[in-house]
Design an enzyme around this catalytic site. Sequence first.
Site, PDB file in Angstrom:
ATOM      1  N   TRP A 152       0.823  -1.211   0.000  1.00  0.00           N
ATOM      2  CA  TRP A 152       0.000   0.000   0.000  1.00  0.00           C
ATOM      3  C   TRP A 152       0.853   1.256   0.000  1.00  0.00           C
ATOM      4  O   TRP A 152       1.876   1.318   0.676  1.00  0.00           O
ATOM      5  CB  TRP A 152      -0.890  -0.001   1.246  1.00  0.00           C
ATOM      6  CG  TRP A 152      -1.504   1.337   1.489  1.00  0.00           C
ATOM      7  CD1 TRP A 152      -1.010   2.338   2.276  1.00  0.00           C
ATOM      8  CD2 TRP A 152      -2.696   1.855   0.904  1.00  0.00           C
ATOM      9  NE1 TRP A 152      -1.833   3.441   2.233  1.00  0.00           N
ATOM     10  CE2 TRP A 152      -2.871   3.171   1.391  1.00  0.00           C
ATOM     11  CE3 TRP A 152      -3.632   1.329   0.011  1.00  0.00           C
ATOM     12  CZ2 TRP A 152      -3.947   3.971   1.018  1.00  0.00           C
ATOM     13  CZ3 TRP A 152      -4.709   2.129  -0.358  1.00  0.00           C
ATOM     14  CH2 TRP A 152      -4.860   3.435   0.146  1.00  0.00           C
ATOM     15  N   MET A 153       0.397   2.304  -0.717  1.00  0.00           N
ATOM     16  CA  MET A 153       1.052   3.612  -0.639  1.00  0.00           C
ATOM     17  C   MET A 153      -0.012   4.708  -0.628  1.00  0.00           C
ATOM     18  O   MET A 153      -0.955   4.674  -1.416  1.00  0.00           O
ATOM     19  CB  MET A 153       1.965   3.816  -1.859  1.00  0.00           C
ATOM     20  CG  MET A 153       2.595   5.202  -1.904  1.00  0.00           C
ATOM     21  SD  MET A 153       3.763   5.384  -3.260  1.00  0.00           S
ATOM     22  CE  MET A 153       2.643   5.717  -4.618  1.00  0.00           C
ATOM     23  N   ASN A 154       0.170   5.718   0.272  1.00  0.00           N
ATOM     24  CA  ASN A 154      -0.566   6.977   0.072  1.00  0.00           C
ATOM     25  C   ASN A 154       0.419   8.134   0.017  1.00  0.00           C
ATOM     26  O   ASN A 154       1.403   8.016  -0.729  1.00  0.00           O
ATOM     27  CB  ASN A 154      -1.775   7.144   1.015  1.00  0.00           C
ATOM     28  CG  ASN A 154      -1.518   7.050   2.485  1.00  0.00           C
ATOM     29  OD1 ASN A 154      -1.139   6.005   2.984  1.00  0.00           O
ATOM     30  ND2 ASN A 154      -1.740   8.106   3.209  1.00  0.00           N
ATOM     31  N   ASP A 155       0.215   9.198   0.730  1.00  0.00           N
ATOM     32  CA  ASP A 155       0.923  10.464   0.507  1.00  0.00           C
ATOM     33  C   ASP A 155       2.426  10.375   0.220  1.00  0.00           C
ATOM     34  O   ASP A 155       3.140   9.636   0.898  1.00  0.00           O
ATOM     35  CB  ASP A 155       0.836  11.339   1.759  1.00  0.00           C
ATOM     36  CG  ASP A 155      -0.526  11.363   2.379  1.00  0.00           C
ATOM     37  OD1 ASP A 155      -1.458  10.770   1.826  1.00  0.00           O
ATOM     38  OD2 ASP A 155      -0.649  11.984   3.439  1.00  0.00           O
ATOM     39  N   GLN A 196       3.996   7.319   2.378  1.00  0.00           N
ATOM     40  CA  GLN A 196       3.223   6.550   3.340  1.00  0.00           C
ATOM     41  C   GLN A 196       3.133   5.128   2.811  1.00  0.00           C
ATOM     42  O   GLN A 196       2.505   4.885   1.781  1.00  0.00           O
ATOM     43  CB  GLN A 196       1.818   7.150   3.479  1.00  0.00           C
ATOM     44  CG  GLN A 196       1.777   8.450   4.231  1.00  0.00           C
ATOM     45  CD  GLN A 196       2.022   8.229   5.699  1.00  0.00           C
ATOM     46  OE1 GLN A 196       1.133   7.830   6.434  1.00  0.00           O
ATOM     47  NE2 GLN A 196       3.250   8.460   6.159  1.00  0.00           N
ATOM     48  N   TRP A 211      -9.416   9.251  -1.359  1.00  0.00           N
ATOM     49  CA  TRP A 211      -9.867   8.407  -0.232  1.00  0.00           C
ATOM     50  C   TRP A 211     -11.265   7.848  -0.465  1.00  0.00           C
ATOM     51  O   TRP A 211     -11.672   6.913   0.226  1.00  0.00           O
ATOM     52  CB  TRP A 211      -9.797   9.192   1.080  1.00  0.00           C
ATOM     53  CG  TRP A 211      -8.390   9.307   1.593  1.00  0.00           C
ATOM     54  CD1 TRP A 211      -7.658  10.445   1.741  1.00  0.00           C
ATOM     55  CD2 TRP A 211      -7.534   8.227   2.004  1.00  0.00           C
ATOM     56  NE1 TRP A 211      -6.393  10.145   2.218  1.00  0.00           N
ATOM     57  CE2 TRP A 211      -6.291   8.798   2.389  1.00  0.00           C
ATOM     58  CE3 TRP A 211      -7.681   6.850   2.075  1.00  0.00           C
ATOM     59  CZ2 TRP A 211      -5.221   8.032   2.843  1.00  0.00           C
ATOM     60  CZ3 TRP A 211      -6.608   6.079   2.525  1.00  0.00           C
ATOM     61  CH2 TRP A 211      -5.404   6.674   2.901  1.00  0.00           C
ATOM     62  N   GLU A 250      -5.315  18.683   5.810  1.00  0.00           N
ATOM     63  CA  GLU A 250      -4.157  17.790   5.918  1.00  0.00           C
ATOM     64  C   GLU A 250      -3.019  18.308   5.036  1.00  0.00           C
ATOM     65  O   GLU A 250      -3.212  19.146   4.163  1.00  0.00           O
ATOM     66  CB  GLU A 250      -4.522  16.372   5.437  1.00  0.00           C
ATOM     67  CG  GLU A 250      -5.679  15.755   6.182  1.00  0.00           C
ATOM     68  CD  GLU A 250      -6.000  14.325   5.754  1.00  0.00           C
ATOM     69  OE1 GLU A 250      -6.224  13.499   6.635  1.00  0.00           O
ATOM     70  OE2 GLU A 250      -6.023  14.037   4.546  1.00  0.00           O
ATOM     71  N   TRP A 267      -4.668   0.375   3.341  1.00  0.00           N
ATOM     72  CA  TRP A 267      -4.036   1.304   4.295  1.00  0.00           C
ATOM     73  C   TRP A 267      -3.810   0.625   5.647  1.00  0.00           C
ATOM     74  O   TRP A 267      -4.735   0.090   6.228  1.00  0.00           O
ATOM     75  CB  TRP A 267      -4.948   2.524   4.488  1.00  0.00           C
ATOM     76  CG  TRP A 267      -4.341   3.580   5.355  1.00  0.00           C
ATOM     77  CD1 TRP A 267      -3.641   4.664   4.939  1.00  0.00           C
ATOM     78  CD2 TRP A 267      -4.396   3.667   6.791  1.00  0.00           C
ATOM     79  NE1 TRP A 267      -3.244   5.415   6.033  1.00  0.00           N
ATOM     80  CE2 TRP A 267      -3.692   4.829   7.171  1.00  0.00           C
ATOM     81  CE3 TRP A 267      -4.944   2.874   7.799  1.00  0.00           C
ATOM     82  CZ2 TRP A 267      -3.543   5.218   8.505  1.00  0.00           C
ATOM     83  CZ3 TRP A 267      -4.791   3.259   9.123  1.00  0.00           C
ATOM     84  CH2 TRP A 267      -4.091   4.421   9.458  1.00  0.00           C
ATOM     85  N   SER A 320       2.539  11.310   7.688  1.00  0.00           N
ATOM     86  CA  SER A 320       3.221  12.197   6.739  1.00  0.00           C
ATOM     87  C   SER A 320       4.080  13.264   7.419  1.00  0.00           C
ATOM     88  O   SER A 320       3.833  13.656   8.559  1.00  0.00           O
ATOM     89  CB  SER A 320       2.182  12.871   5.850  1.00  0.00           C
ATOM     90  OG  SER A 320       1.633  11.883   5.004  1.00  0.00           O
TER      91      SER A 320
END
Length: 565
Positions: free
Chosen positions: A155-158, A174, A418, A327, A182, A215
């Site tokens: 998984w990857m976010n920001d 992230q 999201w 955010e 997530w 983050s």
Amino acid sequence: MESSDIMKKLFLTIASAILMCSANMLSAQSLEISHLAGSNTIVHISADRQAEYLMLPIEETARETSVKVICNNDLVRHLNIRLAINKVDYYVPMILDEWKGREIKLLTHSSMDRSTVRDAENELCWSKMYLAESFDSSNKEKFRPEYHHTPAYGWMNDPNGMFWKDGEWHLYYQYGPYGSMWNNLSWGHSVSRDLIHWEFRPDAIKPDALGYIFSGSCVVDEKNTAGFGAGAVIAIYTSAGEVQAQSLAYSLDGGNTFIKYEGNPILTSGIVDFRDPNMFWNDEIGKWNLILACGQEMRIYTSDNLIEWKEESRFGLGYGCHDGVWECPDLFKLPVEGSDEEKWVLFCNINPGGPAGGSATQYFIGDFDGYRFKVDDTARYMDGNALWQDYGKDHYAAVSFSGAPDGRHTMIAWMSNWDYANNVPTRQFRSANTIARDPFIYKVEGKYYLGSRPAPEYAGAGLDKVLKVNGSCKVTLSNAKGEEFVIAYDQRGKTLSCDRSRSGLTDFSERFNEIATAPVHRKLTSLRIFVDKCSVEVFGNDGEVCLTSLVFPSSPLTSFSVTRY
Ligand code: FRU
């Protein structure tokens, strides 16, 4: 069954399961499973194992199992993993390197009640777990982009802590390595010399007793203001555990490995949403600045040493969109194109509340004296009005690289939303980042706007298609199956929109189909389009208007047609 029986450990070797698996698998003697009372199981991994990895079977719809990694009675890691119960969707590796030559135990606790030991035995994960010498992370995904950054797996976010040094673009992100949804956030790390090819580096900052690693940002402390050494890379990130607080870590090897500061956390508050610190050196006041998302506001701090921070001001109440959580802030100065003027831009990522639904990046243009940010032309931001960096549905958590060459403020955003990020139809990895973009300010009829131009590194790389525009038109990208992505420019109505409702797989979320529409402030003369395996990024007038969209067509959208109306 007697409770003493239930309490009795059942040691179960999993040799047979291991023999059935791949050639890289090691013999099973060093893995034993014991089911305990209640919902607990221990996996014993002996000290004499030769394995690099414990391969964990994942079932995406399974409930989360809490996994405590114990070494010499100490808790050395705590993870939440969707261990397979009924079927194995895929495997993720747990890297055992840091406990080499030491016995470790995984003490697992399932959130579902298991009344008998038999139930536990029937769960698939215990027989499917195995030790392995290598892990095949070669691409297995048809939607894996060719030139956008993705994690090798997981998984990857920001994007986080990005900085440029000695010709290398460092991108942290992230990262949840134990499944493609997530969770278990650490900072993954990739490096590129051309913003096209990315090399994976080992995870840079891992979760600890203060929580997940959320983050944050990095700077290179050339003058040794923090005392960790001249040229140390300093990271400040949010420790997200029972509460959110800011922590510091420093790297003495150019950003590959980080040492956590003993005095963490360095910044605390009584607010629930208190996160995503973004710091930068401000020459005008000879101090460090830091901007932090706190509830529905951004707080601005100063510091001489990156460790002690003084709150100077707050910005946000009454301005812009407040339909979601504030955010991932950023704040920097840009020249206004075609003039000698400079203006500061404050970035505020917000979820939900974006113009196409869900997550998006709003911006405020104004002035900043190192202590206080003041918007220019307040009326533009009153009554919930907002300006957006990208009007597509898949541009979030945009932040800039620190120290980019030639005074640039190159940015990358997470290319998802999201609204559906955990459900997009990829498995091995989930998600990708946008291409890098250099923001700029342009002025139309006395008003400032932010644009984002594809980074110059992409020029001549043959990745984009540039079309001249002369009046209203529709550009259709399609494949042989008739799937299509439609870009429409309405010159009269002054809008540019993207419609992906017939672009292939869309039904994984009701919120995927919405048409994204951007206002056009100056007549369009060109469209620059970057298409990759799962994305279309559209830049009107080379970045004055931007729309970023994910797509999941059954085959690539390689045909282009233009119709005028
Ligand atoms: C934004 C965000 C950040 C947070 C991180 C957690 O997408 O919610 O505010 O630090 O993701 O993964």
